[in-house]
Structures are given as structure tokens and as C-alpha cells.
Design a protein around this motif. Structure first.
Motif, PDB file in Angstrom:
ATOM      1  N   ALA A 239       0.894  -0.940   0.012  1.00  0.00           N
ATOM      2  CA  ALA A 239      -0.178  -0.451   0.160  1.00  0.00           C
ATOM      3  C   ALA A 239       0.695   1.624  -0.094  1.00  0.00           C
ATOM      4  N   SER A 240       1.757   1.524   0.725  1.00  0.00           N
ATOM      5  CA  SER A 240       2.966   2.549   0.989  1.00  0.00           C
ATOM      6  C   SER A 240       3.519   2.930  -0.604  1.00  0.00           C
ATOM      7  N   ALA A 241       4.141   1.296  -0.887  1.00  0.00           N
ATOM      8  CA  ALA A 241       4.691   1.396  -2.713  1.00  0.00           C
ATOM      9  C   ALA A 241       2.899   2.048  -3.598  1.00  0.00           C
ATOM     10  N   PHE A 242       2.290   1.955  -3.349  1.00  0.00           N
ATOM     11  CA  PHE A 242       1.771   1.769  -5.296  1.00  0.00           C
ATOM     12  C   PHE A 242       0.796   3.419  -4.000  1.00  0.00           C
ATOM     13  N   LEU A 243       0.813   3.987  -2.811  1.00  0.00           N
ATOM     14  CA  LEU A 243       0.324   5.536  -3.241  1.00  0.00           C
ATOM     15  C   LEU A 243       1.749   6.424  -3.264  1.00  0.00           C
ATOM     16  N   LYS A 244       2.911   6.012  -2.937  1.00  0.00           N
ATOM     17  CA  LYS A 244       4.307   6.417  -3.246  1.00  0.00           C
ATOM     18  C   LYS A 244       4.273   6.824  -4.611  1.00  0.00           C
ATOM     19  N   LYS A 245       3.753   5.643  -5.023  1.00  0.00           N
ATOM     20  CA  LYS A 245       3.920   6.044  -6.869  1.00  0.00           C
ATOM     21  C   LYS A 245       2.880   6.698  -7.886  1.00  0.00           C
ATOM     22  N   TRP A 246       1.578   6.409  -6.957  1.00  0.00           N
ATOM     23  CA  TRP A 246       0.589   7.012  -7.939  1.00  0.00           C
ATOM     24  C   TRP A 246      -0.628   8.420  -7.550  1.00  0.00           C
ATOM     25  N   TRP A 247      -0.079   8.954  -5.743  1.00  0.00           N
ATOM     26  CA  TRP A 247      -0.806   9.506  -5.321  1.00  0.00           C
ATOM     27  C   TRP A 247      -1.124  10.424  -6.305  1.00  0.00           C
ATOM     28  N   ILE A 248      -0.081  11.178  -7.287  1.00  0.00           N
ATOM     29  CA  ILE A 248      -0.267  12.648  -8.568  1.00  0.00           C
ATOM     30  C   ILE A 248      -1.800  12.263  -8.920  1.00  0.00           C
ATOM     31  N   VAL A 249      -2.428  10.630  -9.310  1.00  0.00           N
ATOM     32  CA  VAL A 249      -3.323  10.335 -10.209  1.00  0.00           C
ATOM     33  C   VAL A 249      -4.137   9.996  -9.533  1.00  0.00           C
ATOM     34  N   MET A 250      -3.707   9.723  -8.817  1.00  0.00           N
ATOM     35  CA  MET A 250      -5.453   9.301  -7.298  1.00  0.00           C
ATOM     36  C   MET A 250      -5.891  10.798  -7.312  1.00  0.00           C
TER      37      MET A 250
END
Length: 427
Positions: A239-250
Motif C-alpha cells: 500500500a505504501s509503495a502504491f501510494l508513493k507511485k500513484w498519489w498524483i494520479v489518484m
């Protein structure tokens, strides 16, 4: 002395016309008020108007200072519609309903409000409304022209009050509704202060978990001989890696979805569907429905009690209904009443009204006192509305506490479990 021609309504509601002499327009209006006449139109004859203009021009040449003061006063009234705060709308409604209840006619009541210096923007709004009403325009139409802050629901209720002759009663009830709504919002803000702190604290703790503790835990497990990342820790790391990578897209997706949703619900073709969805929302739907019952029953009671035919009262009550899904149901009731069915039978065939409301309407039809039955039903649903609001206020804080405790507790549990498993692997 100028000659004025007038059209006015007498105390019986009949239209009368005539001519009389007066010093100026204000004096003419005062004379009509003394006679108990409600002005529809008041015009100066062409000859008198020309003389008045010549007199005014002569006075302007001899008293430029006085003219400048007058123009300065008039220039204070802003052009175009004036926006009001909710508290100013409540104050305007209360003041006007009190004056009308005391027996004052509409135009003198607006004039009195216009002369009160402490009302701020309401002075300008009262001036604009009075000018439009003086030209023979309905009060509800004058509200729309003067300020957008009154809204379509307010204007529709004002139109119903004008048609029934119970404008003071409907305005008083609308003031009560606006005050209740403002009080509810104030209570909601106060009730959300503590949960808001909890949400901010929870977000802060989550950020610390994701940016600091999880990387440290990963490094600890990786440095342990034969260390294996537990499932809970793997979930947190993923979850941490996903948020760091895609937070702008989200964030962009959320913003785009919000814009699309707003455009969808603001489309006239989709408003009935959105209104139906609002009626089915948990906690919010019962409040909207109860508020509709209270407003519908009170408006009907005032209209029928003041002698309006049932069909006309239903049409005005429908126009005063904001939810389009509920307006469609009222259209069906109006159609069936227009075909000769009784009010209670029309409500039954609609299928959108509760049995208790229908039973009280039926009792009113049988006793010939339908306005009293409608008013009693409105009082009953007003109590139900208060209960629904209190229930929502009571559930807000526990709900936020449970959600935040579940979120932070889950993350803490996974972290502690991973740490213990790592320590156990060292032995």
C-alpha cells in the motif's frame, strides 16, 4: 398640484381606479394607504409630469447642493441583484412577517424596512423589491429580481402565500425553517470539530507509518537472516509503495470524478434521478422526506384554510417543492384530483405517501376540516424531523471514532505483528 391616476385593490380584493391631486408620488401613496387601498399602479398625468420636471429642473439650478445629496443617496443602491447572507435572509423574513401580521400592507412594510439603517444590505434589497412591487409585479417575482439569495423554494412559497392571502404566516414559517437549518449547520460544525481533529491526527499517523515506520520495518526484516516479511507487513508495504507511485494520479482522478459528478447532477435531465438517489441515502433520505411532508402539509393547510380550491392549493404546493422526484409524485396526485378523485384516494393511488398521512387527510375530508387535519399532520412530522436530526447528530461522533479507531488500530496491529514475528525469527 399634480394629478395622479391609480389602480388599487380595496379591502375586499376588488380593483378600483380613480384620480386625485397630491403634492408628489410619496404623498399620493400615503393617501392611498390611509384609504386602505393596496396600490397596483400609480401614474402621473402627462401634463402634470411635464410641470413636475420643469419644477425639478428649476430647483436643481437653485439648489445644486441639495441635488447632489439626493443623488448621492440614490447612488448607494447597487445595480443588479444583491446577494444576502443567510442570516440577512432570516432577518428580512422575520421583520416582514411581523409587519404583515400587525396589519401593515406589503409596500408600507417594505418602506419601513428600507428606512431602517441597521439592516445593511436589506435596505437596498427592500428598496428594490418595493420599486418592483409598486409597478404591479407580484412579490414573489420581485424577490427573484432583487436577490438570488432567496432561492426558488422561497419564491415559490411566497407565491403560495400571495395566492392564499396568508403571506405573513408562510413567511413566518419559512423564517422558522431557515433558523432551524442555520442552527442545524451550526450544531453540525460544532459536533465535527473534535472528529475533524481525530481525522487530521489519523492522517498524520498514517503518513508517519507509510513514510517512516514501514521503511524501517522493511529494512529490519531484510537484514534479518532468513527473515520473511509477514503478510500484514507485506500489505502495508504494498500500500505504501502504491501510494508513493500513484498519489498524483489518484488525486487527479478524484478531482475529475468530482467535476464529472457535479456536471451530471446539475444537468436538468438528470436532476430527477439525483433527487431520487438523495431520498434513498442512509440518514439523509429520511430527513429530506420528513422535511417535504412538513412543508407540503403546512403549505396545504395555509392555502386550504384561506379558501383556495384544493386543486389550486396542490399546484402551488407542488411549485414550492424543491425535490423533483417528489414533484413528479405530486403531479400524479394533481392529475387524479383533477379527474374527480378525493384527495386521500389520490394519495393512496400515488403510493408515495405514508399511511398515517393518508389517514389524517381522510379524517379531515370526513369532518370537513381538512386544513386542521393537515396542520396536525404537519406538527406530527415536524416532531419526526426533529428526532431524525437528533439521531444524526448523535451518530456523527461515534461513527468517526469507530472509523478512525479501526484504521489506526489495523495499521498498528499489522506493524506490531510484523515486529514480533521478526523478533521470533531471530531466536
Amino acid at each position: 398640484m399634480p394629478l395622479f391616476a391609480y389602480k388599487a385593490l380595496n379591502t375586499k380584493g376588488s380593483l378600483t381606479t380613480g384620480e386625485f391631486d397630491a403634492a408628489d408620488r410619496n404623498e399620493a401613496l400615503r393617501l392611498l394607504d390611509r384609504k386602505g387601498l393596496q396600490t397596483v399602479s400609480l401614474r402621473e398625468s402627462a401634463t402634470a409630469a411635464a410641470a413636475s420636471v420643469r419644477k425639478t429642473n428649476g430647483k436643481a439650478k437653485t439648489d445644486d447642493k441639495g441635488k447632489g445629496q439626493t443623488n448621492g443617496k440614490e447612488d448607494k443602491i447597487p445595480e443588479g441583484p444583491i446577494k444576502l447572507k443567510r442570516q440577512e435572509v432570516v432577518l428580512f423574513t422575520e421583520e416582514l412577517s411581523d409587519m404583515l401580521s400587525a396589519g401593515l400592507q406589503l409596500e408600507p412594510a417594505l418602506k419601513s424596512m428600507e428606512n431602517r439603517q441597521e439592516l445593511g444590505n436589506l435596505k437596498a434589497v427592500s428598496f428594490k423589491i418595493r420599486q418592483v412591487v409598486r409597478d404591479g409585479v407580484n412579490f414573489s417575482a420581485a424577490l427573484k429580481k432583487a436577490s438570488p439569495s432567496f432561492g426558488p423554494l422561497y419564491c415559490s412559497l411566497a407565491a403560495a402565500g400571495e395566492a392564499s392571502g396568508a403571506l405573513d404566516t408562510i413567511l413566518k414559517r419559512q423564517a422558522h425553517y431557515l433558523k432551524t437549518l442555520a442552527e442545524l449547520q451550526s450544531r453540525l460544525v460544532l459536533a465535527m470539530i473534535y472528529p475533524a481533529f481525530l481525522v487530521v491526527a489519523g492522517i498524520g499517523v498514517s503518513i508517519v507509518f507509510v513514510t517512516t515506520l514501514i521503511p524501517q520495518l522493511t529494512a529490519l526484516i531484510a537484514s534479518t537472516p532468513g527473515g520473511k516479511i509477514p503478510l500484514g507487513a507485506a500489505i502495508l508495504i504494498g500500500a505504501s509503495a502504491f501510494l508513493k507511485k500513484w498519489w498524483i494520479v489518484m488525486i487527479l482522478t478524484i478531482i475529475g470524478g468530482s467535476i464529472f459528478f457535479k456536471a451530471w447532477k446539475d444537468n436538468d435531465a438528470n436532476k430527477p434521478a439525483w433527487d431520487r438517489m438523495k431520498l434513498k441515502l442512509p440518514m439523509v433520505g429520511p430527513v429530506i422526506t420528513s422535511r417535504f411532508y412538513v412543508q407540503f402539509l403546512e403549505t396545504m393547510a395555509n392555502l386550504v384554510g384561506n379558501g383556495l380550491p384544493l386543486l389550486r392549493a396542490l399546484e402551488l404546493s407542488r411549485d414550492a417543492t424543491y425535490n423533483r422526484s417528489l414533484r413528479i409524485e405530486l403531479d400524479r396526485v394533481i392529475e387524479q384530483v383533477g379527474d374527480g378523485r378525493s384527495f386521500s384516494k389520490a394519495l393512496i393511488r400515488s403510493g408515495a405517501f405514508p399511511a398515517l398521512l393518508i389517514d389524517m387527510v381522510s379524517v379531515g375530508e370526513q369532518t370537513g376540516k381538512i386544513d386542521i387535519s393537515l396542520r396536525r399532520a404537519a406538527e406530527r412530522y415536524d416532531k419526526e424531523l426533529d428526532k431524525d436530526l437528533q439521531r444524526i447528530m448523535a451518530l456523527i461522533m461515534p461513527s468517526v471514532l469507530i472509523i478512525m479507531a479501526g484504521l489506526i488500530g489495523t495499521m498498528a496491529y499489522l506493524m506490531i505483528t510484523a515486529i514480533f514475528q521478526t523478533i521470533s525469527a531471530l531466536h
